[in-house]
Design a protein around this motif. Sequence first.
Motif, mmCIF file in Angstrom:
data_model
loop_
_atom_site.group_PDB
_atom_site.id
_atom_site.type_symbol
_atom_site.label_atom_id
_atom_site.label_comp_id
_atom_site.label_asym_id
_atom_site.label_seq_id
_atom_site.Cartn_x
_atom_site.Cartn_y
_atom_site.Cartn_z
ATOM 1 N N VAL A 57 -38.490 9.301 -13.024
ATOM 2 C CA VAL A 57 -37.508 8.266 -12.699
ATOM 3 C C VAL A 57 -38.242 6.950 -12.488
ATOM 4 N N GLY A 58 -37.820 5.925 -13.227
ATOM 5 C CA GLY A 58 -38.426 4.614 -13.063
ATOM 6 C C GLY A 58 -38.289 3.770 -14.309
ATOM 7 N N ASN A 59 -38.850 2.576 -14.238
ATOM 8 C CA ASN A 59 -38.832 1.630 -15.350
ATOM 9 C C ASN A 59 -39.961 1.985 -16.321
ATOM 10 N N GLY A 60 -39.607 2.326 -17.530
ATOM 11 C CA GLY A 60 -40.574 2.746 -18.542
ATOM 12 C C GLY A 60 -41.541 1.669 -18.984
ATOM 13 N N ALA A 61 -41.323 0.426 -18.571
ATOM 14 C CA ALA A 61 -42.244 -0.654 -18.915
ATOM 15 C C ALA A 61 -43.265 -0.895 -17.807
ATOM 16 N N HIS A 62 -43.230 -0.102 -16.758
ATOM 17 C CA HIS A 62 -44.164 -0.282 -15.646
ATOM 18 C C HIS A 62 -45.367 0.635 -15.850
ATOM 19 N N PRO A 63 -46.577 0.091 -15.821
ATOM 20 C CA PRO A 63 -47.782 0.899 -16.076
ATOM 21 C C PRO A 63 -47.908 2.142 -15.176
ATOM 22 N N ASP A 64 -47.518 2.038 -13.914
ATOM 23 C CA ASP A 64 -47.616 3.197 -13.015
ATOM 24 C C ASP A 64 -46.671 4.322 -13.434
ATOM 25 N N ILE A 65 -45.499 3.966 -13.895
ATOM 26 C CA ILE A 65 -44.528 4.969 -14.354
ATOM 27 C C ILE A 65 -45.045 5.636 -15.630
ATOM 28 N N LEU A 66 -45.592 4.832 -16.532
ATOM 29 C CA LEU A 66 -46.148 5.394 -17.766
ATOM 30 C C LEU A 66 -47.320 6.325 -17.465
ATOM 31 N N LYS A 67 -48.136 5.939 -16.507
ATOM 32 C CA LYS A 67 -49.263 6.784 -16.114
ATOM 33 C C LYS A 67 -48.757 8.092 -15.513
ATOM 34 N N GLN A 68 -47.750 8.005 -14.662
ATOM 35 C CA GLN A 68 -47.160 9.199 -14.054
ATOM 36 C C GLN A 68 -46.589 10.137 -15.124
ATOM 37 N N ALA A 69 -46.070 9.564 -16.198
ATOM 38 C CA ALA A 69 -45.509 10.366 -17.284
ATOM 39 C C ALA A 69 -46.580 10.955 -18.195
ATOM 40 N N GLY A 70 -47.818 10.491 -18.039
ATOM 41 C CA GLY A 70 -48.908 11.015 -18.852
ATOM 42 C C GLY A 70 -49.133 10.276 -20.149
ATOM 43 N N ALA A 71 -48.829 8.983 -20.161
ATOM 44 C CA ALA A 71 -48.961 8.196 -21.390
ATOM 45 C C ALA A 71 -50.400 8.107 -21.888
ATOM 46 N N GLU A 72 -51.365 8.291 -21.002
ATOM 47 C CA GLU A 72 -52.768 8.163 -21.401
ATOM 48 C C GLU A 72 -53.163 9.178 -22.472
ATOM 49 N N ASP A 73 -52.557 10.356 -22.449
ATOM 50 C CA ASP A 73 -52.915 11.357 -23.448
ATOM 51 C C ASP A 73 -51.721 11.801 -24.299
ATOM 52 N N ALA A 74 -50.655 10.987 -24.306
ATOM 53 C CA ALA A 74 -49.498 11.282 -25.155
ATOM 54 C C ALA A 74 -49.839 10.993 -26.612
ATOM 55 N N LYS A 113 -47.480 16.190 -27.452
ATOM 56 C CA LYS A 113 -47.023 15.576 -26.209
ATOM 57 C C LYS A 113 -46.313 14.267 -26.542
ATOM 58 N N ILE A 114 -45.019 14.213 -26.208
ATOM 59 C CA ILE A 114 -44.173 13.071 -26.551
ATOM 60 C C ILE A 114 -43.508 12.528 -25.298
ATOM 61 N N ILE A 115 -43.519 11.206 -25.158
ATOM 62 C CA ILE A 115 -42.813 10.536 -24.073
ATOM 63 C C ILE A 115 -41.660 9.757 -24.682
ATOM 64 N N ILE A 116 -40.474 9.962 -24.126
ATOM 65 C CA ILE A 116 -39.289 9.223 -24.561
ATOM 66 C C ILE A 116 -38.847 8.349 -23.389
ATOM 67 N N ILE A 117 -38.767 7.064 -23.639
ATOM 68 C CA ILE A 117 -38.328 6.114 -22.616
ATOM 69 C C ILE A 117 -36.881 5.752 -22.920
ATOM 70 N N GLY A 118 -35.993 6.145 -22.033
ATOM 71 C CA GLY A 118 -34.561 5.927 -22.221
ATOM 72 C C GLY A 118 -33.850 7.257 -22.399
ATOM 73 N N ALA A 119 -32.962 7.573 -21.485
ATOM 74 C CA ALA A 119 -32.277 8.868 -21.513
ATOM 75 C C ALA A 119 -30.803 8.717 -21.868
ATOM 76 N N GLY A 120 -30.480 7.677 -22.616
ATOM 77 C CA GLY A 120 -29.097 7.494 -23.062
ATOM 78 C C GLY A 120 -28.784 8.450 -24.200
ATOM 79 N N GLN A 121 -27.795 8.102 -24.990
ATOM 80 C CA GLN A 121 -27.383 8.981 -26.083
ATOM 81 C C GLN A 121 -28.509 9.182 -27.100
ATOM 82 N N VAL A 122 -29.198 8.114 -27.470
ATOM 83 C CA VAL A 122 -30.285 8.222 -28.445
ATOM 84 C C VAL A 122 -31.454 9.022 -27.861
#
Length: 87
Positions: A49-66, A2-11
């Motif tokens: 969709v959201g700011n990847g530095a916001h704890p609620d957004i990270l939680k929504q993305a599943g960062a707790e078990d990433a 399980k991988i979370i990527i913050i930033g959907a630009g070219q990289v």
Amino acid sequence: MKIIIIGAGQVGGTLAENLVGERNEITLIDTNSDTLRELQDKMDLQVVVGNGAHPDILKQAGAEDAELVIAVTSDDPTNMIACQICY
């Protein structure tokens, strides 16, 4: 993996494309919903969709078990804060 990527630009988009091909569960976070929608149409991944530095957004993305969080936005403070929160 399980991988979370913050930033959907070219990289971030290229990373997602390469990692999805290796049968990973990818979640992509970005503030640009149009870019996320385009990437989601091309690949089998989740988007938030959201700011990847916001704890609620990270939680929504599943960062707790990433297993891996990769921050590749164009804003260094956002990348550093997001990684510190996930740590």
